[in-house]
Design a protein around this motif. Sequence first.
Motif, PDB file in Angstrom:
ATOM      1  N   CYS A  45       1.131  -9.289  28.194  1.00 44.32           N
ATOM      2  CA  CYS A  45       1.174  -7.846  28.405  1.00 44.32           C
ATOM      3  C   CYS A  45       2.048  -7.176  27.346  1.00 44.32           C
ATOM      4  CB  CYS A  45       1.718  -7.560  29.803  1.00 44.32           C
ATOM      5  SG  CYS A  45       1.700  -5.836  30.293  1.00 44.32           S
ATOM      6  N   ALA A 247       9.539   3.119  35.353  1.00 44.23           N
ATOM      7  CA  ALA A 247       8.503   3.573  36.282  1.00 44.23           C
ATOM      8  C   ALA A 247       8.037   4.951  35.817  1.00 44.23           C
ATOM      9  CB  ALA A 247       9.030   3.619  37.710  1.00 44.23           C
ATOM     10  N   ASP A 248       7.078   5.511  36.525  1.00 43.25           N
ATOM     11  CA  ASP A 248       6.554   6.806  36.114  1.00 43.25           C
ATOM     12  C   ASP A 248       7.583   7.922  36.265  1.00 43.25           C
ATOM     13  OD1 ASP A 248       3.631   6.401  35.395  1.00 43.25           O
ATOM     14  OD2 ASP A 248       3.723   5.391  37.327  1.00 43.25           O
ATOM     15  N   ASP A 342       2.878  -6.121  40.231  1.00 41.11           N
ATOM     16  CA  ASP A 342       2.171  -5.179  39.375  1.00 41.11           C
ATOM     17  C   ASP A 342       3.108  -4.129  38.795  1.00 41.11           C
ATOM     18  OD1 ASP A 342      -0.195  -6.488  39.815  1.00 41.11           O
ATOM     19  OD2 ASP A 342      -0.897  -5.120  41.386  1.00 41.11           O
ATOM     20  N   LYS A 343       4.180  -3.797  39.513  1.00 41.35           N
ATOM     21  CA  LYS A 343       5.125  -2.808  38.990  1.00 41.35           C
ATOM     22  C   LYS A 343       5.853  -3.330  37.754  1.00 41.35           C
ATOM     23  CE  LYS A 343       6.133   0.088  43.010  1.00 41.35           C
ATOM     24  NZ  LYS A 343       7.208   0.683  43.831  1.00 41.35           N
ATOM     25  N   ARG A 346       3.466  -2.849  35.013  1.00 43.91           N
ATOM     26  CA  ARG A 346       3.428  -1.418  34.727  1.00 43.91           C
ATOM     27  C   ARG A 346       4.667  -0.991  33.934  1.00 43.91           C
ATOM     28  NH1 ARG A 346       0.783   3.071  33.371  1.00 43.91           N
ATOM     29  NH2 ARG A 346       1.580   4.958  34.401  1.00 43.91           N
ATOM     30  N   SER A 347       5.812  -1.584  34.253  1.00 41.44           N
ATOM     31  CA  SER A 347       7.045  -1.296  33.517  1.00 41.44           C
ATOM     32  C   SER A 347       6.903  -1.673  32.049  1.00 41.44           C
ATOM     33  CB  SER A 347       8.214  -2.060  34.147  1.00 41.44           C
ATOM     34  OG  SER A 347       9.386  -1.927  33.386  1.00 41.44           O
ATOM     35  N   GLU A 349       4.085  -1.954  30.409  1.00 44.46           N
ATOM     36  CA  GLU A 349       3.103  -1.040  29.831  1.00 44.46           C
ATOM     37  C   GLU A 349       3.731   0.313  29.501  1.00 44.46           C
ATOM     38  OE1 GLU A 349      -1.061   1.277  31.047  1.00 44.46           O
ATOM     39  OE2 GLU A 349      -0.213  -0.240  32.391  1.00 44.46           O
ATOM     40  N   LEU A 350       4.513   0.859  30.428  1.00 42.63           N
ATOM     41  CA  LEU A 350       5.128   2.162  30.192  1.00 42.63           C
ATOM     42  C   LEU A 350       6.102   2.120  29.022  1.00 42.63           C
ATOM     43  CD1 LEU A 350       5.804   3.377  33.850  1.00 42.63           C
ATOM     44  CD2 LEU A 350       4.311   4.484  32.162  1.00 42.63           C
TER      45      LEU A 350
END
Length: 362
Positions: A45, A247-248, A342-343, A346-347, A349-350
């Motif tokens: 990733c 996170a978002d 998944d978080k 996502r971290s 990815e962000l």
Amino acid sequence: MKASLFWAARYIGKAPHDVWPLSGEYYSSEAAVRSMETTFEQFRCADAFGFDWVTVAEHHYSGFSLTPNPMVLAGALCQIVRRAKIAVLGPTLPILNPVRVAEELAMLDTMSGGRVVAGMMRGTPNEYVTYNINPAESRERFAEALQLIRRSWIETRPFGWLGRYYQYRTISIWPRPVQQPHPPLYMSGSSPEAGAFAADNHIGIGFAFTTVPLARTAVQHYRACARDAGWEPEPDHVIYRAMFHVADSDEEAFADMSGLPPRISLVEQNQAIAEGVRQSGYYGADAVAQRQRTSRRELADRIALGQVIVGGPDTVLAQVQRIRDELGAGIIDLVVGAQFGDKTLRSIELFGTKVLPQMREL
């Protein structure tokens, strides 16, 4: 500024983190396989989302890391991580055969097409128990091993070596490194002696599990020693490692981190290691307990000290910029501090898509 992702292939099964050495009774093959699969997934990733490096390291007898030989993991990553550099930070030189280290890193550099970063580490006294090496000799062993490895990479004709700790009738390694004269070199720069040695030998430095104020003092010392040695380090000569979670939004990131169960502190980990070393009959255990005197702190305090990077993309970028401004660091080595499934992906990815493009302009 560049970003690296570090994950120690931590054992994600049920096992205590305040015991060293860790008994095999806690080991589950199924959990270990899942731990490795998680490691590969996260590194894949990071590569896909633009991280410049991925980082592996060497540790023994502990669930903290399933990589007693980081060269093996790095070899697997050559086939998984196709773009990012693979930083081996690193082999613990004083307990290893330096010619073998030179050969394996050269082999990795060839397998990866010239993408290896070589971090040469002394390790901590508990690591010396693993292979029965006197920790009091570690600094001298490290210096001689590093000199030998460098010459093995550079010297094209067979040569012999008669040193205090290492003797070889003839050395002529194959394959040879793709990068010339050799892969980039790094070592820990936390102590004044290490900083001076790195500066005198034109080696980059790294900082792990410390604070920005402590690292700032060490970097200033390193740069001063480098100037005395006739050269000026660039930003990429300084690596700083910190735990991270993106996170978002800030609220979501803090909620994720605040919801974690109490974690073993670094002091408690080191005390467990020190006790294990004492029971093994080695002196030097106090050095472990003295290292990384970081007690369990509130999340906000750890962010203020630069130990943890947490928040939404804009907040994380500001925290990274502060580290860059205070240290002049060119590479931040980001530790996956906790597994959120998944978080966590996502971290990564962000950070790669929202933070890293702006970091490159710092």
